[in-house]
Design a protein around this motif. Structure first.
Motif, mmCIF file in Angstrom:
data_model
loop_
_atom_site.group_PDB
_atom_site.id
_atom_site.type_symbol
_atom_site.label_atom_id
_atom_site.label_comp_id
_atom_site.label_asym_id
_atom_site.label_seq_id
_atom_site.Cartn_x
_atom_site.Cartn_y
_atom_site.Cartn_z
ATOM 1 N N SER A 52 3.336 3.735 4.624
ATOM 2 C CA SER A 52 4.310 3.085 3.910
ATOM 3 C C SER A 52 3.765 2.791 2.897
ATOM 4 C CB SER A 52 5.707 2.380 4.628
ATOM 5 O OG SER A 52 5.754 1.681 4.437
ATOM 6 N N SER A 53 4.025 2.535 1.654
ATOM 7 C CA SER A 53 3.070 1.588 0.796
ATOM 8 C C SER A 53 4.275 0.386 0.239
ATOM 9 C CB SER A 53 3.562 2.143 -0.864
ATOM 10 O OG SER A 53 2.113 3.465 -0.762
ATOM 11 N N THR A 64 -1.551 -0.669 2.541
ATOM 12 C CA THR A 64 -1.459 0.473 3.201
ATOM 13 C C THR A 64 -1.335 0.570 4.157
ATOM 14 O OG1 THR A 64 -1.113 1.483 0.577
ATOM 15 C CG2 THR A 64 -1.046 3.032 2.973
ATOM 16 N N VAL A 69 -4.807 3.350 0.977
ATOM 17 C CA VAL A 69 -4.337 3.012 -0.286
ATOM 18 C C VAL A 69 -5.162 3.715 -1.791
ATOM 19 C CG1 VAL A 69 -5.744 0.760 -0.351
ATOM 20 C CG2 VAL A 69 -3.257 0.962 -1.111
ATOM 21 N N SER A 87 -4.802 0.375 8.657
ATOM 22 C CA SER A 87 -4.240 -0.511 7.277
ATOM 23 C C SER A 87 -5.291 -0.021 6.477
ATOM 24 C CB SER A 87 -3.162 -1.339 7.885
ATOM 25 O OG SER A 87 -4.017 -2.283 8.305
#
Length: 174
Positions: A52-53, A64, A69, A87
């Motif tokens: 999820s952002s 993210t 990202v 991440s």
């Protein structure tokens, strides 16, 4: 549960975890040696969050969970073949620009260190002497007067969890 502002409590926890990981990957000790955080790496591997952002304080900063990202400098910090992203974060507005990536891969620590050493040396970074901090595999790289990268790796049950963080000139973060 109730939401705080536009964030749900689970989202705040994810954002806090990413921030801790990014700081751990990019922090420097007074002696110039990086301080990797085994607790941060362990927390990252135990995360059950899905991709999820996360909104950030600056339009130029993003993080993210579970993916790379958008805008992440993939040429500077390529993802090792077979690795899974835990991440990632990127702040192109800071000086220097900062990027961090936490991943896991079914490979020994030495293979992770070798992959990133070759990738970074191919871009003009030089390895700093030293291969561990405490009992954690950790390698620092420098380029020029103010660009640094730190890689730390923790291996358990045949899976290496690595954190790589870079502080580089904005034009290098592509």
């Amino acid at each position: 549960m109730t939401a705080i502002g536009n964030f749900k409590p689970a989202g705040l926890a994810a954002l806090a975890a990413i921030g801790m990981l990014a700081l751990a990957a990019c922090s420097q000790a007074p002696s110039g040696q990086a301080q990797p955080s085994q607790a941060a790496s362990t927390a990252a591997t135990q995360s059950t969050l899905t991709a999820s952002s996360s909104p950030s304080a600056s339009p130029n900063t993003s993080a993210t969970v579970g993916a790379v990202v958008e805008g992440f400098p993939r040429q500077l910090l390529p993802l090792m073949t077979g690795a899974t992203v835990v991440s990632s974060s990127f702040d192109k507005a800071s000086t220097p620009a900062t990027a961090a990536l936490v991943g896991t891969v079914s490979a020994p620590t030495s293979a992770v260190i070798d992959f990133y050493t070759k990738a970074l040396e191919g871009q003009g970074f030089k390895a700093v002497p030293g291969d561990t901090v405490g009992g954690v595999a950790s390698k620092d790289f420098v380029r020029g007067d103010n660009e640094t990268v730190n890689l730390s790796v923790v291996e358990a049950s045949g899976v290496s969890t690595f954190t790589i963080g870079a502080n580089v000139a904005a034009e290098s973060a592509k």
